[in-house]
Design an enzyme around this catalytic site. Structure first.
Site, PDB file in Angstrom:
ATOM      1  N   CYS A   1      13.096  -4.326   2.468  1.00 20.38           N
ATOM      2  CA  CYS A   1      12.140  -5.289   1.523  1.00 20.38           C
ATOM      3  C   CYS A   1      13.050  -4.989   0.460  1.00 20.38           C
ATOM      4  O   CYS A   1      13.396  -4.467  -0.359  1.00 20.38           O
ATOM      5  CB  CYS A   1      11.057  -5.159   1.527  1.00 20.38           C
ATOM      6  SG  CYS A   1      10.295  -6.472  -0.037  1.00 20.38           S
TER       7      CYS A   1
ATOM      8  N   CYS B   1      15.533  -7.741   3.782  1.00 22.46           N
ATOM      9  CA  CYS B   1      14.552  -9.357   4.033  1.00 22.46           C
ATOM     10  C   CYS B   1      14.782  -9.723   2.845  1.00 22.46           C
ATOM     11  O   CYS B   1      14.223  -9.069   1.887  1.00 22.46           O
ATOM     12  CB  CYS B   1      13.735  -8.428   4.145  1.00 22.46           C
ATOM     13  SG  CYS B   1      12.202  -9.986   4.402  1.00 22.46           S
TER      14      CYS B   1
ATOM     15  N   ASP C   1      12.974  -9.100 -18.041  1.00 22.13           N
ATOM     16  CA  ASP C   1      11.938  -9.014 -17.015  1.00 22.13           C
ATOM     17  C   ASP C   1      12.785  -8.535 -15.634  1.00 22.13           C
ATOM     18  O   ASP C   1      13.324  -9.095 -15.243  1.00 22.13           O
ATOM     19  CB  ASP C   1      10.958  -9.737 -17.093  1.00 22.13           C
ATOM     20  CG  ASP C   1       9.727  -8.829 -16.844  1.00 22.13           C
ATOM     21  OD1 ASP C   1       9.277  -7.369 -16.076  1.00 22.13           O
ATOM     22  OD2 ASP C   1       8.408  -9.226 -16.755  1.00 22.13           O
ATOM     23  N   ASP C   2      11.820  -7.639 -14.722  1.00 23.65           N
ATOM     24  CA  ASP C   2      12.340  -7.910 -13.250  1.00 23.65           C
ATOM     25  C   ASP C   2      12.134  -8.597 -11.945  1.00 23.65           C
ATOM     26  O   ASP C   2      13.549  -9.432 -11.406  1.00 23.65           O
ATOM     27  CB  ASP C   2      11.753  -6.433 -11.911  1.00 23.65           C
ATOM     28  CG  ASP C   2       9.672  -6.921 -12.757  1.00 23.65           C
ATOM     29  OD1 ASP C   2       9.713  -7.930 -11.668  1.00 23.65           O
ATOM     30  OD2 ASP C   2       9.543  -6.808 -12.959  1.00 23.65           O
TER      31      ASP C   2
ATOM     32  N   CYS D   1       0.927  -1.011   0.135  1.00 20.47           N
ATOM     33  CA  CYS D   1       0.195  -0.149  -0.086  1.00 20.47           C
ATOM     34  C   CYS D   1       1.038   1.155   0.184  1.00 20.47           C
ATOM     35  O   CYS D   1       2.107   1.304   0.237  1.00 20.47           O
ATOM     36  CB  CYS D   1      -1.017   0.181   1.218  1.00 20.47           C
ATOM     37  SG  CYS D   1      -2.074  -1.416   1.150  1.00 20.47           S
TER      38      CYS D   1
ATOM     39  N   SER E   1       8.725  -2.117 -15.500  1.00 17.21           N
ATOM     40  CA  SER E   1       9.518  -2.791 -14.915  1.00 17.21           C
ATOM     41  C   SER E   1      10.662  -3.220 -14.929  1.00 17.21           C
ATOM     42  O   SER E   1      11.870  -3.112 -14.173  1.00 17.21           O
ATOM     43  CB  SER E   1       8.794  -3.943 -13.204  1.00 17.21           C
ATOM     44  OG  SER E   1       8.475  -4.360 -14.458  1.00 17.21           O
TER      45      SER E   1
ATOM     46  N   CYS F   1       5.535 -14.105   1.119  1.00 19.96           N
ATOM     47  CA  CYS F   1       5.523 -13.553   1.309  1.00 19.96           C
ATOM     48  C   CYS F   1       4.701 -13.219   2.761  1.00 19.96           C
ATOM     49  O   CYS F   1       3.892 -13.336   2.038  1.00 19.96           O
ATOM     50  CB  CYS F   1       6.160 -11.857   0.871  1.00 19.96           C
ATOM     51  SG  CYS F   1       6.166 -10.744   1.851  1.00 19.96           S
TER      52      CYS F   1
ATOM     53  N   CYS G   1      11.722 -13.961   0.243  1.00 18.11           N
ATOM     54  CA  CYS G   1      11.042 -14.565  -1.070  1.00 18.11           C
ATOM     55  C   CYS G   1      12.229 -15.199  -1.857  1.00 18.11           C
ATOM     56  O   CYS G   1      11.797 -15.979  -2.641  1.00 18.11           O
ATOM     57  CB  CYS G   1       9.932 -13.684  -1.607  1.00 18.11           C
ATOM     58  SG  CYS G   1      11.041 -11.769  -2.473  1.00 18.11           S
TER      59      CYS G   1
END
Length: 517
Positions: free
Chosen positions: A297, A503, A415-416, A2, A347, A452, A506
């Site tokens: 993150c 972190c 791609d990312d 968010c 991205s 995550c 993932c």
């Protein structure tokens, strides 16, 4: 996943509607962080006014016809065609709105411009918080839209949250021990609000700190109480949060891109366990508890943050370019005569550019391989659509290619990341229609093998293509001739900082806060 924003006016005199429009401007810069709902709460003399709805920012705060005039607009336009239909609609609309307040007796096509207003025009104040939402905890429904309102010591308060709490049952048990509370929504944010509301601490700030000490997980919060904005992050600063100020305003936001619009004289990324108070006097920064080592993150750097934002005092765009360079070093494609390097927009663009530059440099090439041969349509982020079938449909609308640049070529697609693989499959499928000789698909981040629980909506492990598929199986699944990932070591070479600062759960399954639910 968010975006939060807060602002307090530092001016003695201010147009009463300006602060809401400042909040709208800042929030607009954070639209990429959530498209499900948006809301703004403003404070004037400690009284709060809130407008929030499902939808994107431009929809939620669009100009509209006042509700009390809708009855007349419909009735007047339909009465000419069918009196029975008009009568039925008038009765139905009267149940929805206060028909006794009707004061407009002219058809829609003659309505004056002054009859159309944005909710911002009626939001007066000198402090505000704002939020865009992409849900991780709690349903995507109107009852979970932020800011969430509550009461502390007979005064109104509001809270907005980016992150994800764990140990929710423990928090609910504490609330029950305080006498219980009927929750209106299903978000973890409402639990924070109730814990503050039911605190016996003498001041709002003390109640906030008492509540923060109970929380586990990730959170960047903005709160509004008594014309003061409070901003706070968790012990590891997992989710981003930054503050800035100029002569007119003190501001806080999830990303620096939202503060750049206001020409702030200084912008500061918040250290872990920071509590910031924004008031007319300016910004006060303090620690609410003993801070842990920062564990920002990594997926914010790989994908989620906007390229023009700063994280770790480095522009995200440049960080992603460095990822592309490392990708080229790890995947030099020896013996393959690459014709073109293409980003998956938007991205993958910085990483693809970094890859092409490094590839050209190591081979001593004088021609430029980078081309935006894959064109993006005007479709928002497709991973935010929760309906699988519709996500595939949106992918078909989202991408198209330039045949003259692709036909008969060896194409490197960058791609990312590759998460579910839906987007990767769609891109390869589209490229195949242009008959390239070979499609090489590269990810500028490592294999995402773990879910995550700290605020990024990465699905359960069973939904991740890299969880239970080999590299060859992934290649076959997306339909490419070659697939490759950046290694974890290459990722940190690009970042230029040690793993202890981040972190990367993932990718590695190692988290600063272990799941408990």
């Amino acid at each position: 996943m968010c975006g939060v924003f807060g602002v307090v006016s530092r001016m003695k005199e201010i147009d009463a509607t300006t602060i809401a429009k400042v909040a709208f401007t800042g929030l607009f810069q954070l639209q990429h962080r959530g498209q499900e709902s948006a809301g703004i709460t403003v404070s004037y003399n400690a009284d709060l006014v809130t407008h929030r709805e499902m939808g994107t920012i431009d929809w939620v705060f669009r100009k509209r016809i006042p509700e009390e005039k809708i009855v007349d607009l419909v009735v007047n336009n339909l009465a000419m065609a069918n009196a029975d239909i008009a009568s039925y609609l008038a009765r139905w609309l009267a149940e929805q709105f206060d028909a006794d307040k009707r004061n407009m007796k002219k058809p829609l096509n003659k309505m004056e411009l002054t009859d159309v207003r944005s909710p911002l025009d009626d939001m007066h104040g000198d402090a505000a918080i704002a939020h865009v939402r992409y849900s991780t905890t709690g349903e995507s429904t109107s009852r979970n839209i932020h800011p969430i309102l509550f009461i502390f010591q007979h005064k109104q308060a509001a809270i907005a949250h980016n992150g994800n709490l764990i140990g929710l049952e423990q928090l609910k048990a504490i609330i029950q021990g305080r006498g219980g509370y009927a929750l209106e929504g299903t978000t973890d944010t409402e639990l924070i609000a109730v814990l503050i509301q039911t605190s016996s601490a003498p001041t709002f700030k003390e109640a906030l700190i008492e509540t923060l000490e109970l929380l586990k997980g990730s959170f960047s919060l903005v709160l509004l109480y008594d014309n003061i904005v409070y901003a706070v992050n968790d012990r590891f600063a997992i989710r981003p949060l930054c503050v800035g100020e100029n002569e007119e305003y003190a501001l806080v936001a999830s990303e620096t891109c939202a503060l750049n619009a206001f020409s702030c004289s200084s912008i500061q990324e918040l250290a872990p366990s920071t509590l910031v108070t924004l008031s007319r006097e300016g910004i006060c920064v303090e620690q609410w508890c003993q801070a842990e080592q920062r564990r920002g993150c990594m997926f914010e750097r790989v994908y989620f943050s906007r390229p023009d934002s700063l994280l770790d005092n480095k522009r995200i765009y440049l960080t992603r370019q460095a990822m592309g360079r490392e990708l080229a070093r790890e995947h030099p494609l020896t013996g393959i005569d690459v014709d073109i390097v293409v980003p998956v927009l938007d991205s993958g663009l910085p990483a693809a550019m970094g890859y092409a530059k490094e590839f050209e440099y190591t081979r001593g090439m004088f021609t430029h391989l980078f081309e935006t041969a894959l064109i993006k349509g005007r479709v928002n982020r497709t991973f935010m659509d929760p309906i699988e079938d519709q996500r595939w449909l949106l992918q078909a609308l989202k991408h198209n290619g330039i045949p003259e640049l692709l036909r008969g070529c060896i194409v490197v697609i960058v791609d990312d990341s590759i998460v579910r693989s839906n987007a990767s499959k769609a891109v390869v499928r589209i490229l195949r229609t242009f008959d390239p000789r070979m499609i090489i698909f590269l990810s500028a981040s490592p294999q995402i093998q773990y879910s995550c629980h700290l605020g990024i909506d990465i699905p359960k492990r069973e939904g991740l293509i890299a969880y239970d598929h080999s590299l060859e199986e992934i290649r076959a699944a997306i339909g490419a001739d070659y697939v490759g990932y950046l290694s974890v070591e290459g990722l940190y070479r690009a970042i230029g900082k040690p793993r202890a600062n981040f972190c990367d759960g993932c990718f590695t399954g190692e988290y600063p806060v272990a799941p408990v639910d």
